[in-house]
Motif scaffolding. Structure first.
Motif, PDB file in Angstrom:
ATOM      1  N   LYS A   1      -5.619  -2.584  10.196  1.00  0.00           N
ATOM      2  CA  LYS A   1      -4.992  -3.774   9.610  1.00  0.00           C
ATOM      3  C   LYS A   1      -3.541  -3.916  10.067  1.00  0.00           C
ATOM      4  O   LYS A   1      -3.103  -5.007  10.472  1.00  0.00           O
ATOM      5  CB  LYS A   1      -5.051  -3.686   8.087  1.00  0.00           C
TER       6      LYS A   1
ATOM      7  N   ARG B   1     -10.224   5.400   4.812  1.00  0.00           N
ATOM      8  CA  ARG B   1      -9.105   4.638   4.254  1.00  0.00           C
ATOM      9  C   ARG B   1      -7.933   4.581   5.227  1.00  0.00           C
ATOM     10  O   ARG B   1      -7.282   3.540   5.369  1.00  0.00           O
ATOM     11  CB  ARG B   1      -8.663   5.263   2.920  1.00  0.00           C
TER      12      ARG B   1
ATOM     13  N   GLU C   1      -6.476   1.097   7.071  1.00  0.00           N
ATOM     14  CA  GLU C   1      -5.074   0.707   6.956  1.00  0.00           C
ATOM     15  C   GLU C   1      -4.441   0.544   8.342  1.00  0.00           C
ATOM     16  O   GLU C   1      -3.732  -0.429   8.600  1.00  0.00           O
ATOM     17  CB  GLU C   1      -4.296   1.757   6.157  1.00  0.00           C
TER      18      GLU C   1
END
Length: 232
Positions: free
Chosen positions: A100, A93, A97
């Motif tokens: 991105k 995760r 993130e």
């Protein structure tokens, strides 16, 4: 490690120490590049923000970083299900993130400075190759291989050879990701900044190096602790 950011901390120093805080500043329209040489209190006043709320956002970033950097040796005694859940939460995760959020910075720096620093064009190419590879790799882990490992751990999966082959595939993908990161480090001369590097340029190099560290910890936990339980 203690959270030491206060209203007197300079914005630029906060980003230098913890590059991912740049996302918080960007969200709150605080200039951390050209206008970063001011204390947090002044930035809050200029943008009519709430100091407690901003410090809270910065603390969240700090705690995510701190958790990701904890010594992974403790996981040698943990069961496989616990390790897998930890990898998904603290590496998959977090990596998703960061990939991105970092993408537009990498693109911007290569577009603005690529003519004078052609190595940035290669960095841009390698970064997006790495991003694609890692996202696909993590999806495979979560959808296919981790469930197989959990079944092996529980003794409910009989085709051990199939599972081992899948694990070996992941290790090969780790090697390829590591090679891309090695090339990024090589083309940037170990993330050495040129004299004309702007704030965003510095930010990209700092976050690429942090992403490298995050990926190495991710791979270490799998290659050296989780996978050997099943392919040794």
């Amino acid at each position: 490690m203690t959270f030491t950011i206060t209203e007197n901390s300079l914005v630029k120093d906060i980003v230098n120490e913890l590059p991912k805080t740049s996302d918080v500043f960007k969200k709150n329209r605080i200039d951390f590049c050209c206008g970063g040489n001011i204390p947090l209190s002044q930035a809050v006043a200029q943008n009519m923000l709430n100091m407690d709320s901003l410090l809270g956002e910065l603390k969240v970033v700090f705690e995510k970083y701190e958790n990701a950097e904890k010594d992974v040796e403790v996981w040698t005694e943990s069961d496989s299900n616990t390790i897998i859940d930890h990898v998904i939460s603290n590496y998959h995760r977090v990596s998703e993130e960061e990939l991105k959020m970092l993408s537009p910075y990498v693109t911007k720096v290569s577009r603005v400075h690529g003519d004078n620093h052609p190595e940035l064009l290669k960095v841009n190419e390698l970064f997006y190759e790495f991003k694609k590879e890692l996202i696909e790799h993590m999806e495979k882990e979560e959808a296919i291989v981790f469930p197989l490992i959990k079944q092996l751990a529980d003794g409910t999966f009989e085709n051990r050879e199939e599972a081992i082959n899948k694990i070996v595939e992941l290790e090969k993908e780790h090697d390829h990701a590591g090679e891309i990161l090695r090339q990024i480090r090589e083309v940037t001369s170990d993330f050495e900044l040129p004299l004309d590097a702007c704030g965003t340029y510095r930010l990209v190099y700092a976050r690429l190096e942090a992403l490298e560290g995050l990926t190495f910890m991710h791979v270490h936990l799998e290659n050296n602790i989780l996978f050997p339980r099943y392919i040794a």
